[in-house]
Structures are given as C-alpha cells and as structure tokens.
Design a protein around this motif. Structure first.
Motif, PDB file in Angstrom:
ATOM      1  N   MET A  21      -3.048  -7.187 -75.999  1.00 11.50           N
ATOM      2  CA  MET A  21      -2.334  -5.939 -75.739  1.00 11.50           C
ATOM      3  C   MET A  21      -1.873  -5.858 -74.287  1.00 11.50           C
ATOM      4  N   ALA A  22      -2.707  -6.306 -73.366  1.00  7.50           N
ATOM      5  CA  ALA A  22      -2.305  -6.322 -71.960  1.00  7.50           C
ATOM      6  C   ALA A  22      -1.073  -7.201 -71.771  1.00  7.50           C
ATOM      7  N   LEU A  29       7.217  -4.838 -69.619  1.00  9.75           N
ATOM      8  CA  LEU A  29       7.580  -4.426 -68.266  1.00  9.75           C
ATOM      9  C   LEU A  29       8.433  -5.500 -67.591  1.00  9.75           C
ATOM     10  N   TYR A  30       8.061  -6.751 -67.790  1.00 14.85           N
ATOM     11  CA  TYR A  30       8.833  -7.863 -67.216  1.00 14.85           C
ATOM     12  C   TYR A  30      10.256  -7.855 -67.773  1.00 14.85           C
ATOM     13  N   MET A  31      10.383  -7.643 -69.080  1.00 12.02           N
ATOM     14  CA  MET A  31      11.704  -7.633 -69.704  1.00 12.02           C
ATOM     15  C   MET A  31      12.537  -6.447 -69.241  1.00 12.02           C
ATOM     16  N   ILE A 251       4.435 -11.293 -80.404  1.00 14.44           N
ATOM     17  CA  ILE A 251       3.743 -10.028 -80.161  1.00 14.44           C
ATOM     18  C   ILE A 251       3.760  -9.194 -81.442  1.00 14.44           C
ATOM     19  N   SER A 252       2.648  -8.546 -81.743  1.00 20.97           N
ATOM     20  CA  SER A 252       2.533  -7.760 -82.974  1.00 20.97           C
ATOM     21  C   SER A 252       3.290  -6.443 -82.878  1.00 20.97           C
ATOM     22  N   ASP A 253       3.467  -5.819 -84.040  1.00 22.08           N
ATOM     23  CA  ASP A 253       4.100  -4.497 -84.080  1.00 22.08           C
ATOM     24  C   ASP A 253       3.291  -3.490 -83.272  1.00 22.08           C
ATOM     25  N   ALA A 259       3.178  -1.208 -75.826  1.00 23.80           N
ATOM     26  CA  ALA A 259       3.912  -1.630 -74.633  1.00 23.80           C
ATOM     27  C   ALA A 259       5.110  -0.733 -74.365  1.00 23.80           C
ATOM     28  N   GLY A 260       5.793  -0.312 -75.420  1.00 22.81           N
ATOM     29  CA  GLY A 260       6.924   0.597 -75.250  1.00 22.81           C
ATOM     30  C   GLY A 260       6.499   1.933 -74.671  1.00 22.81           C
TER      31      GLY A 260
END
Length: 279
Positions: A21-22, A29-31, A251-253, A259-260
């Motif tokens: 998750m991290a 954030l990078y994207m 990355i999972s849903d 992250a969003g």
C-alpha cells in the motif's frame, strides 16, 4: 547544447513503510510529478506482494513498480542523487535514524500496523495516516479509510477509520482461506515463486518443519521472501483465486483507491488558499 531537465519542484514527502500500500501511494504521487519521495522500511521487510513493493530495493538495490523505479539510498547524498535521477529513494529505518534530521513537508504513515507506532501531527506540515489506529485531528491531519467497501479511500479529517476486522478482503468469494499464515515461529522456507499456480492442499512451504498449506486453488499473488524469520500467525502469502498473472505485477484496486485519496489529501493541503482552514 541540450539543456538538462531540472528536478520538478515538489514537496519533500516521507513515507513510512515501503510495502504494497505504501508503494501504491508513492507510485501515485510520483506519477503526479511529486519527485522528492523518500520511503522507509525495515532491514528485513515483511511484505508479501513483493512484485509491487519498493522495499525489495533494500535487497537488490533497485525495484520497479509499474515503470517507476525506487533505489536504495544510504544517506542524504544518496537520497538527493535518487531524486536527481527521477527515482524514489528507499532507506532503511535504521539508517534514517542515524541521519541528520530533516523535517518533511508531508509525512505519510503507510505501515498499516493497525496501531500508531509513533507518528505525530507535529512531525510535518501535513501528516496522513492509513487505516485504523489513528485519530485525525489528534495524531495526524487526515486518516484514509483502508477497509474494503463503500468507504474505501474516504478521507477523514476528524475521527477514526473503521476498526480492524481481522478478516482479509473478499476476492471471488474468498477471505481468510486465500491468506497463507505461519503455522509456528521460525524461518519460512519455500521453492515456490510469485506467479506459481497452486491447488487446494498443496504444500507451499514450511516454517519450523511445519507445512504451509494452500486452502484453495489459485495463483500465488504474493509470497514473503524465503529465509525470513517469522512469528506464528504472520501472513506469508496471498493466493488469488482469479489466477491472472498480470495481477501479480500490478497495483491492486484497493491500492489505487487508497493512493488516490492520499494524492487528493496532499493536493488539498498544497493548494489551500492562504488563511483557509484545513479541509
């Protein structure tokens, strides 16, 4: 002469944890072109979804998650070199504790320990914590809901996330059966790999001579590093009954939803007009 691209202006973001998750949070954030990201993890990380976790850089020197690279860094020089190369810096917690203290602009507690292991609201201009164990407004500025369901990814500015249910999320009707756990304390040994198919009752590995047995058919979506010392009951692996290889490497849903929410929380803070209250 061709100009060298400068590192984008970005807040200094410190992420506690570099597991699944991290890593989803750091990737998002990078994207969004936030490129001064430093992640901390244990000398011997206990992550299961190793194909999508930046903490594996602490073993091999580098880890790539969906095209984004994280590299091991040992000091501020290494961290800044990683940023200059447009990479995420991955640092051992023990090394971080010996380094000259610098205050991050944003602190994200993504350890997911279900309890607060030491994060405080005064440790950064914005402190975000994932999941239960934190109270927004007291321990941190924002809490992100991590429990699957209607509120997954909800941003909580006052109060707590839902309590830990101790039940893994449902995938194709399976919850606890899809998680492999240590039958005893000891060292986990296996010849299996992430992406291997397993059948119900297959022996996936051993801990202290006791078998770790699959309880359903599927694919090993995650597996802790062989040779890791583990306590009894620790999560060792994750069987995905859907059996799709690409799910092991992406990355999972749930990770994308969390992250969003973190990205939104950071942007709320950075774009807040002068004098306006926190959202």
């Amino acid at each position: 002469m061709k100009a060298v691209a400068a590192v984008p202006v970005s807040p200094f973001i410190l992420v506690k944890g570099a597991g699944e998750m991290a890593s989803a949070v750091a990737w998002r954030l990078y994207m969004a072109n936030m490129r001064r990201i430093c992640m901390l993890d244990l000398d011997n990380p206990l992550c299961v979804r190793r194909q999508v976790s930046f903490c594996t850089a602490l073993e091999s020197g580098s880890a790539v998650v969906e095209g984004v690279e994280g590299v091991e860094a040992r000091g501020w020089g290494g961290i800044e070199a990683a940023w200059a190369a447009w990479k995420i810096a991955i640092v051992r917690t023990t090394d971080w504790e010996r380094m000259e203290a610098r205050v991050p602009d944003v602190l994200i507690d993504a350890i997911l320990a279900k309890r607060n292991l030491g994060s405080r609201k005064d440790q950064a201009g914005l402190v975000i914590a994932l999941g239960p164990g934190f109270e927004a407004g007291r321990d941190c500025h924002l809490v992100i809901e991590t429990d699957r369901g209607h509120n997954l990814g909800r941003i909580i500015a006052s109060g707590n996330a839902e309590p830990n249910t101790h039940v893994p999320g449902d995938i194709s009707g399976h919850t606890t059966a899809r998680v492999l756990r240590a039958p005893a304390a000891g060292v986990f040994e296996t010849t299996r790999n992430i992406g291997d198919r397993v059948s119900k009752d297959d022996i996936v590995g051993h801990v202290a001579g006791k078998p770790v047995t699959a309880r359903l058919d599927g694919m090993l979506r995650g597996l802790i590093r062989p040779g890791t010392a583990v306590p009894a009951g620790l999560k060792l692996g994750d069987i995905d009954p859907r059996g799709k290889r690409e799910y092991c490497d992406t990355i999972s849903d749930k990770g994308r939803a969390i992250a969003g929410a973190v990205l939104e929380g950071v942007m709320r803070h950075l774009n807040r007009p002068a004098g306006a209250p926190e959202c």
